[in-house]
Motif scaffolding. Structure first.
Motif, mmCIF file in Angstrom:
data_model
loop_
_atom_site.group_PDB
_atom_site.id
_atom_site.type_symbol
_atom_site.label_atom_id
_atom_site.label_comp_id
_atom_site.label_asym_id
_atom_site.label_seq_id
_atom_site.Cartn_x
_atom_site.Cartn_y
_atom_site.Cartn_z
ATOM 1 N N MET A 1 9.573 -7.700 3.607
ATOM 2 C CA MET A 1 9.483 -7.406 5.024
ATOM 3 C C MET A 1 8.189 -6.632 5.281
ATOM 4 S SD MET A 1 12.258 -5.691 7.596
ATOM 5 C CE MET A 1 12.441 -4.186 6.679
ATOM 6 N N LYS A 2 7.575 -6.899 6.413
ATOM 7 C CA LYS A 2 6.334 -6.225 6.767
ATOM 8 C C LYS A 2 6.574 -5.293 7.949
ATOM 9 C CE LYS A 2 3.247 -9.679 5.034
ATOM 10 N NZ LYS A 2 1.888 -10.144 5.133
ATOM 11 N N ILE A 3 5.761 -4.241 7.996
ATOM 12 C CA ILE A 3 5.840 -3.290 9.100
ATOM 13 C C ILE A 3 4.448 -3.105 9.702
ATOM 14 C CG2 ILE A 3 7.885 -2.044 8.349
ATOM 15 C CD1 ILE A 3 6.125 -0.002 7.030
ATOM 16 N N LYS A 4 4.423 -2.912 11.008
ATOM 17 C CA LYS A 4 3.176 -2.672 11.727
ATOM 18 C C LYS A 4 3.133 -1.203 12.117
ATOM 19 C CE LYS A 4 0.693 -4.049 15.905
ATOM 20 N NZ LYS A 4 0.771 -4.890 17.120
ATOM 21 N N VAL A 5 2.068 -0.528 11.717
ATOM 22 C CA VAL A 5 1.905 0.899 11.991
ATOM 23 C C VAL A 5 0.771 1.049 13.005
ATOM 24 C CG1 VAL A 5 1.495 3.158 10.972
ATOM 25 C CG2 VAL A 5 2.558 1.372 9.609
ATOM 26 N N HIS A 19 -5.110 13.470 7.761
ATOM 27 C CA HIS A 19 -6.251 12.624 8.079
ATOM 28 C C HIS A 19 -6.458 11.587 6.978
ATOM 29 C CE1 HIS A 19 -8.250 14.676 11.557
ATOM 30 N NE2 HIS A 19 -7.500 15.688 11.135
ATOM 31 N N LYS A 20 -6.346 12.026 5.726
ATOM 32 C CA LYS A 20 -6.547 11.131 4.590
ATOM 33 C C LYS A 20 -5.435 10.095 4.491
ATOM 34 C CE LYS A 20 -9.320 14.294 1.866
ATOM 35 N NZ LYS A 20 -9.458 15.037 0.614
ATOM 36 N N VAL A 21 -4.206 10.481 4.814
ATOM 37 C CA VAL A 21 -3.089 9.537 4.795
ATOM 38 C C VAL A 21 -3.320 8.455 5.843
ATOM 39 C CG1 VAL A 21 -0.646 9.270 5.325
ATOM 40 C CG2 VAL A 21 -1.387 11.114 3.833
ATOM 41 N N LEU A 22 -3.753 8.846 7.037
ATOM 42 C CA LEU A 22 -4.015 7.868 8.094
ATOM 43 C C LEU A 22 -5.152 6.934 7.698
ATOM 44 C CD1 LEU A 22 -3.666 10.163 11.222
ATOM 45 C CD2 LEU A 22 -2.071 8.417 10.448
ATOM 46 N N GLN A 23 -6.168 7.489 7.060
ATOM 47 C CA GLN A 23 -7.289 6.677 6.602
ATOM 48 C C GLN A 23 -6.832 5.686 5.530
ATOM 49 O OE1 GLN A 23 -10.448 8.915 4.767
ATOM 50 N NE2 GLN A 23 -11.986 7.453 5.462
ATOM 51 N N ALA A 24 -5.958 6.122 4.641
ATOM 52 C CA ALA A 24 -5.434 5.249 3.595
ATOM 53 C C ALA A 24 -4.555 4.139 4.179
ATOM 54 C CB ALA A 24 -4.648 6.065 2.576
ATOM 55 N N LEU A 25 -3.906 4.422 5.293
ATOM 56 C CA LEU A 25 -3.104 3.400 5.970
ATOM 57 C C LEU A 25 -3.975 2.412 6.750
ATOM 58 C CD1 LEU A 25 -0.113 5.494 7.347
ATOM 59 C CD2 LEU A 25 0.011 3.665 5.656
ATOM 60 N N GLY A 26 -5.252 2.717 6.893
ATOM 61 C CA GLY A 26 -6.161 1.831 7.616
ATOM 62 C C GLY A 26 -6.215 2.104 9.098
ATOM 63 N N ALA A 34 -2.198 -1.474 11.764
ATOM 64 C CA ALA A 34 -2.314 -2.093 10.450
ATOM 65 C C ALA A 34 -0.940 -2.615 10.044
ATOM 66 C CB ALA A 34 -2.826 -1.097 9.426
ATOM 67 N N VAL A 35 -0.930 -3.731 9.335
ATOM 68 C CA VAL A 35 0.317 -4.328 8.853
ATOM 69 C C VAL A 35 0.386 -4.124 7.349
ATOM 70 C CG1 VAL A 35 1.645 -6.456 8.638
ATOM 71 C CG2 VAL A 35 0.327 -6.014 10.709
ATOM 72 N N HIS A 36 1.518 -3.601 6.873
ATOM 73 C CA HIS A 36 1.715 -3.311 5.452
ATOM 74 C C HIS A 36 3.052 -3.855 4.987
ATOM 75 C CE1 HIS A 36 -1.706 -0.557 5.135
ATOM 76 N NE2 HIS A 36 -1.339 -0.057 6.303
ATOM 77 N N GLU A 37 3.155 -4.076 3.688
ATOM 78 C CA GLU A 37 4.436 -4.425 3.087
ATOM 79 C C GLU A 37 5.331 -3.188 3.092
ATOM 80 O OE1 GLU A 37 5.939 -7.176 1.872
ATOM 81 O OE2 GLU A 37 4.253 -8.356 2.622
ATOM 82 N N ASP A 38 6.619 -3.416 3.166
ATOM 83 C CA ASP A 38 7.608 -2.337 3.199
ATOM 84 C C ASP A 38 7.856 -1.849 1.775
ATOM 85 O OD1 ASP A 38 9.544 -0.600 3.988
ATOM 86 O OD2 ASP A 38 11.063 -2.116 4.391
ATOM 87 N N SER A 39 7.061 -0.869 1.324
ATOM 88 C CA SER A 39 7.205 -0.336 -0.030
ATOM 89 C C SER A 39 7.456 1.173 0.041
ATOM 90 C CB SER A 39 5.943 -0.610 -0.842
ATOM 91 O OG SER A 39 4.853 0.113 -0.316
ATOM 92 N N SER A 41 5.903 3.629 -1.327
ATOM 93 C CA SER A 41 4.683 4.415 -1.167
ATOM 94 C C SER A 41 4.200 4.403 0.282
ATOM 95 C CB SER A 41 3.583 3.911 -2.097
ATOM 96 O OG SER A 41 3.281 2.569 -1.816
ATOM 97 N N ILE A 42 4.245 3.244 0.917
ATOM 98 C CA ILE A 42 3.836 3.143 2.317
ATOM 99 C C ILE A 42 4.796 3.919 3.209
ATOM 100 C CG2 ILE A 42 3.515 1.561 4.266
ATOM 101 C CD1 ILE A 42 1.255 1.425 2.252
ATOM 102 N N LEU A 43 6.090 3.809 2.952
ATOM 103 C CA LEU A 43 7.079 4.546 3.757
ATOM 104 C C LEU A 43 6.896 6.051 3.602
ATOM 105 C CD1 LEU A 43 10.266 2.378 3.208
ATOM 106 C CD2 LEU A 43 8.775 2.454 5.207
ATOM 107 N N GLY A 44 6.521 6.514 2.416
ATOM 108 C CA GLY A 44 6.258 7.935 2.202
ATOM 109 C C GLY A 44 5.045 8.406 2.985
#
Length: 59
Positions: A1-5, A19-26, A34-39, A41-44
């Motif tokens: 499943m994918k999530i859009k942030v 700031h760094k977390v947001l940058q890492a999320l794109g 940004a669209v990411h896989e539901d993992s 690490s991303i949820l954290g």
């Protein structure tokens, strides 16, 4: 499943770690998405910045 942030609030005034977390999320500017896989690490990462972003499920 994918999530859009989506960045909905400016991170100005918050910690450098967030700031760094947001940058890492794109996410750069307010309104960017940004669209990411539901993992775990991303949820954290999203959990660290829940007050700045909105999350939607994507097909």
């Amino acid at each position: 499943m994918k999530i859009k942030v989506t960045l909905t609030k400016s991170p100005i005034g918050y910690s450098k770690a967030q700031h760094k977390v947001l940058q890492a999320l794109g996410l750069g500017k307010v309104g960017s998405s940004a669209v990411h896989e539901d993992s775990p690490s991303i949820l954290g990462m999203i959990h660290k910045c829940t007050h700045l972003v909105t999350v939607e499920q994507v097909q």
